[in-house]
Design a protein around this motif. Structure first.
Motif, PDB file in Angstrom:
ATOM      1  N   ARG A 174       0.776  -1.122   0.327  1.00  0.00           N
ATOM      2  CA  ARG A 174       0.026  -0.022   0.081  1.00  0.00           C
ATOM      3  C   ARG A 174       0.985   1.251  -0.027  1.00  0.00           C
ATOM      4  O   ARG A 174       0.612   2.258  -0.629  1.00  0.00           O
ATOM      5  CB  ARG A 174      -0.826   0.037   1.407  1.00  0.00           C
ATOM      6  N   MET A 175       1.973   1.289   0.838  1.00  0.00           N
ATOM      7  CA  MET A 175       2.861   2.334   0.759  1.00  0.00           C
ATOM      8  C   MET A 175       3.413   2.604  -0.644  1.00  0.00           C
ATOM      9  O   MET A 175       3.488   3.633  -1.046  1.00  0.00           O
ATOM     10  CB  MET A 175       3.836   2.214   1.896  1.00  0.00           C
ATOM     11  N   ARG A 176       3.971   1.553  -1.147  1.00  0.00           N
ATOM     12  CA  ARG A 176       4.480   1.618  -2.458  1.00  0.00           C
ATOM     13  C   ARG A 176       3.551   2.205  -3.626  1.00  0.00           C
ATOM     14  O   ARG A 176       3.741   2.905  -4.254  1.00  0.00           O
ATOM     15  CB  ARG A 176       5.108   0.289  -2.965  1.00  0.00           C
ATOM     16  N   ASN A 182       2.504   9.439  -5.629  1.00  0.00           N
ATOM     17  CA  ASN A 182       3.062  10.734  -5.074  1.00  0.00           C
ATOM     18  C   ASN A 182       4.252  10.378  -4.563  1.00  0.00           C
ATOM     19  O   ASN A 182       4.381  10.099  -3.137  1.00  0.00           O
ATOM     20  CB  ASN A 182       1.892  11.254  -4.039  1.00  0.00           C
ATOM     21  N   PRO A 183       5.507  10.491  -5.210  1.00  0.00           N
ATOM     22  CA  PRO A 183       6.649  10.244  -4.524  1.00  0.00           C
ATOM     23  C   PRO A 183       7.273  11.059  -3.318  1.00  0.00           C
ATOM     24  O   PRO A 183       8.114  10.519  -2.373  1.00  0.00           O
ATOM     25  CB  PRO A 183       7.813  10.691  -5.513  1.00  0.00           C
ATOM     26  N   GLY A 184       6.548  12.104  -3.155  1.00  0.00           N
ATOM     27  CA  GLY A 184       6.784  12.948  -1.970  1.00  0.00           C
ATOM     28  C   GLY A 184       5.849  12.755  -0.760  1.00  0.00           C
ATOM     29  O   GLY A 184       5.751  13.523   0.131  1.00  0.00           O
ATOM     30  N   ALA A 185       5.002  11.904  -0.811  1.00  0.00           N
ATOM     31  CA  ALA A 185       3.937  11.478   0.097  1.00  0.00           C
ATOM     32  C   ALA A 185       4.276  11.281   1.690  1.00  0.00           C
ATOM     33  O   ALA A 185       5.544  10.819   1.788  1.00  0.00           O
ATOM     34  CB  ALA A 185       3.215  10.383  -0.054  1.00  0.00           C
ATOM     35  N   ASP A 186       3.560  11.799   2.679  1.00  0.00           N
ATOM     36  CA  ASP A 186       3.918  11.763   3.897  1.00  0.00           C
ATOM     37  C   ASP A 186       3.633  10.377   4.410  1.00  0.00           C
ATOM     38  O   ASP A 186       2.633   9.836   4.167  1.00  0.00           O
ATOM     39  CB  ASP A 186       3.100  12.732   4.881  1.00  0.00           C
ATOM     40  N   LEU A 187       4.581   9.691   5.066  1.00  0.00           N
ATOM     41  CA  LEU A 187       4.427   8.233   5.324  1.00  0.00           C
ATOM     42  C   LEU A 187       4.136   7.947   6.660  1.00  0.00           C
ATOM     43  O   LEU A 187       4.266   6.567   7.304  1.00  0.00           O
ATOM     44  CB  LEU A 187       5.890   7.420   4.493  1.00  0.00           C
ATOM     45  N   ALA A 188       3.991   9.047   7.332  1.00  0.00           N
ATOM     46  CA  ALA A 188       3.692   8.873   8.903  1.00  0.00           C
ATOM     47  C   ALA A 188       2.629   7.847   9.304  1.00  0.00           C
ATOM     48  O   ALA A 188       2.955   7.031  10.148  1.00  0.00           O
ATOM     49  CB  ALA A 188       3.556  10.302   9.543  1.00  0.00           C
ATOM     50  N   ALA A 189       1.766   7.761   8.417  1.00  0.00           N
ATOM     51  CA  ALA A 189       0.563   7.141   8.780  1.00  0.00           C
ATOM     52  C   ALA A 189       0.740   5.653   8.611  1.00  0.00           C
ATOM     53  O   ALA A 189       0.512   4.749   9.383  1.00  0.00           O
ATOM     54  CB  ALA A 189      -1.041   7.431   7.752  1.00  0.00           C
ATOM     55  N   TYR A 190       1.583   5.123   7.297  1.00  0.00           N
ATOM     56  CA  TYR A 190       2.209   3.990   7.349  1.00  0.00           C
ATOM     57  C   TYR A 190       2.861   3.267   8.374  1.00  0.00           C
ATOM     58  O   TYR A 190       2.750   2.232   8.771  1.00  0.00           O
ATOM     59  CB  TYR A 190       2.710   3.837   5.634  1.00  0.00           C
ATOM     60  N   PHE A 304      -8.037   3.448   9.145  1.00  0.00           N
ATOM     61  CA  PHE A 304      -6.854   4.098   9.757  1.00  0.00           C
ATOM     62  C   PHE A 304      -6.387   5.293   8.968  1.00  0.00           C
ATOM     63  O   PHE A 304      -6.110   6.584   9.591  1.00  0.00           O
ATOM     64  CB  PHE A 304      -5.767   3.072   9.985  1.00  0.00           C
ATOM     65  N   ILE A 305      -6.140   5.038   7.640  1.00  0.00           N
ATOM     66  CA  ILE A 305      -5.658   6.014   6.870  1.00  0.00           C
ATOM     67  C   ILE A 305      -6.706   6.924   6.769  1.00  0.00           C
ATOM     68  O   ILE A 305      -6.197   8.433   6.628  1.00  0.00           O
ATOM     69  CB  ILE A 305      -5.209   5.617   5.412  1.00  0.00           C
ATOM     70  N   LYS A 306      -8.029   6.823   6.584  1.00  0.00           N
ATOM     71  CA  LYS A 306      -8.999   8.020   6.375  1.00  0.00           C
ATOM     72  C   LYS A 306      -9.049   8.553   7.765  1.00  0.00           C
ATOM     73  O   LYS A 306      -9.010   9.900   7.677  1.00  0.00           O
ATOM     74  CB  LYS A 306     -10.482   7.235   6.116  1.00  0.00           C
ATOM     75  N   SER A 307      -8.924   8.133   8.934  1.00  0.00           N
ATOM     76  CA  SER A 307      -8.983   8.875  10.162  1.00  0.00           C
ATOM     77  C   SER A 307      -7.688   9.737  10.237  1.00  0.00           C
ATOM     78  O   SER A 307      -7.663  10.762  11.014  1.00  0.00           O
ATOM     79  CB  SER A 307      -9.392   8.088  11.404  1.00  0.00           C
ATOM     80  N   TYR A 308      -6.700   9.110   9.981  1.00  0.00           N
ATOM     81  CA  TYR A 308      -5.433   9.788  10.157  1.00  0.00           C
ATOM     82  C   TYR A 308      -5.285  11.156   9.334  1.00  0.00           C
ATOM     83  O   TYR A 308      -4.710  12.376   9.675  1.00  0.00           O
ATOM     84  CB  TYR A 308      -4.319   8.902   9.546  1.00  0.00           C
ATOM     85  N   LYS A 309      -5.942  11.327   8.058  1.00  0.00           N
ATOM     86  CA  LYS A 309      -5.938  12.323   7.355  1.00  0.00           C
ATOM     87  C   LYS A 309      -6.588  13.447   8.015  1.00  0.00           C
ATOM     88  O   LYS A 309      -6.598  14.776   7.705  1.00  0.00           O
ATOM     89  CB  LYS A 309      -6.433  12.069   5.985  1.00  0.00           C
ATOM     90  N   LYS A 310      -7.736  13.281   8.865  1.00  0.00           N
ATOM     91  CA  LYS A 310      -8.628  14.301   9.264  1.00  0.00           C
ATOM     92  C   LYS A 310      -7.941  15.224  10.626  1.00  0.00           C
ATOM     93  O   LYS A 310      -6.976  14.737  11.016  1.00  0.00           O
ATOM     94  CB  LYS A 310      -9.908  13.749  10.083  1.00  0.00           C
TER      95      LYS A 310
END
Ligand SMILES: [Zn+2]
Length: 310
Positions: A174-176, A182-190, A304-310
């Motif tokens: 999923r992270m890849r 988006n090569p610069g994506a914030d990966l904190a949630a992963y 998790f990803i959905k709620s992380y963004k909020k």
């Protein structure tokens, strides 16, 4: 008199240290499927040296389970040399990564495939006779299960069982996918999902193993040679240490007598703890099959990803 007092004190200290360390769960690291493929814009050398450097930093000797087809080229040989030079165990994970439960894979096919991988890794000084079944599938019939167990024992190999099974590979995928768009994506949630997931599985299998054996066994954690571990393995090790787990070498872990267990179940395999629990017949209502899979992570991960963004 004074000497006697000090020796009693020393004996007591040793006893307490021993009791204390036995009280801690312990964890070793096993890494499956090293590859020389670049991924999501990252060269394999980045991935490989990041994982090796992390293990080095924490002074951990891991077990590397090699799937022959993924490294059977010049660069793959270089990769194995790097791991061998750092004293990690170089172990067998078959050549083709076949699904042993398939009716298309016979016992003989599986044995021949095993031998091809063995011929690739046996030249390394840290070659270790441990075999990890692809997908942790150890045979769907008695003939295949016991036939292959017998084959391993004739060759003086042991099964490189996993006690803590998990799905790091799913989070990595999923992270890849995210990094590709988006090569610069914030990966904190992963990273956070990965740490939570692995710890959750570790606690689950540790609790189950304590119920089954009445003691702390020496665990083997299943991880993969992927970008996720290249980036966050150090955070994972730190987390376990902070939570009071003891880090141990894979060579030490596999000396635990639990790894001599050959559970009498069919289909055979999964985490060794899962298999022992299955054999006991006491956990029919709580054991899922397979023990771990990416499909179990889809909904909680999306949530998790959905709620992380909020
Ligand atoms: Zn594998």
């Amino acid at each position: 008199m004074k000497l006697k007092y000090y020796s009693i004190l020393l004996a007591l200290t040793l006893l307490m240290t021993n009791l204390f360390s036995q009280d801690k769960p312990s964890l070793s690291i096993t890494i499956d499927d090293p590859t020389t493929e670049s991924t999501a814009g990252y060269d394999w050398k980045y991935k490989d040296s990041a994982i090796l450097n992390t293990l080095d930093k924490y002074g951990i000797i891991a077990a590397l389970f090699v799937c022959g087809k993924r490294i059977n080229r010049e660069e793959g040989n270089k990769l194995l040399e790097n791991w061998n030079n750092k004293n990690h165990l170089i172990c067998n994970h078959s050549y083709s990564h076949s699904y042993f439960h398939s009716s298309k894979i016979s016992l003989t096919d599986f044995e021949e495939d095993f031998l091809v991988c063995d011929s690739i890794i046996r030249k390394f000084s840290n070659y270790t006779k441990l075999f990890r079944f692809p997908y942790l599938k150890e045979g769907n019939t008695i003939e295949k299960r016991d036939g292959f167990r017998n084959f391993l024992s004739v060759l003086k190999y042991k099964t490189g069982c996993v006690t803590i099974d998990a799905s790091d590979w799913y989070i990595d995928g999923r992270m890849r996918d995210t990094l590709k768009s988006n090569p610069g994506a914030d990966l904190a949630a992963y990273k956070e999902y990965y740490l939570n997931h692995i710890y959750d599985r570790a606690v689950y299998y540790n609790n189950l193993s304590r119920k089954l054996t009445g003691r702390n066994i020496k665990h083997t954690l299943l991880l993969h040679h992927n970008l996720l571990n290249a980036m966050f393995l150090g955070d994972l090790i730190e987390m376990f240490m902070q939570k009071g787990w003891e880090k141990i070498n894979a060579s030490d872990a596999f000396t635990d007598e639990i790894y001599n267990t050959a559970p009498d179940i069919l289909p055979a395999g999964e985490s060794l703890i899962w298999a022992i629990a299955k054999q006991s017949g006491k956990y029919e209502n709580s054991l899922r099959y397979p023990g771990e899979d990416g499909e179990y992570e889809v909904a909680p991960f999306n949530e998790f990803i959905k709620s992380y963004k909020k």
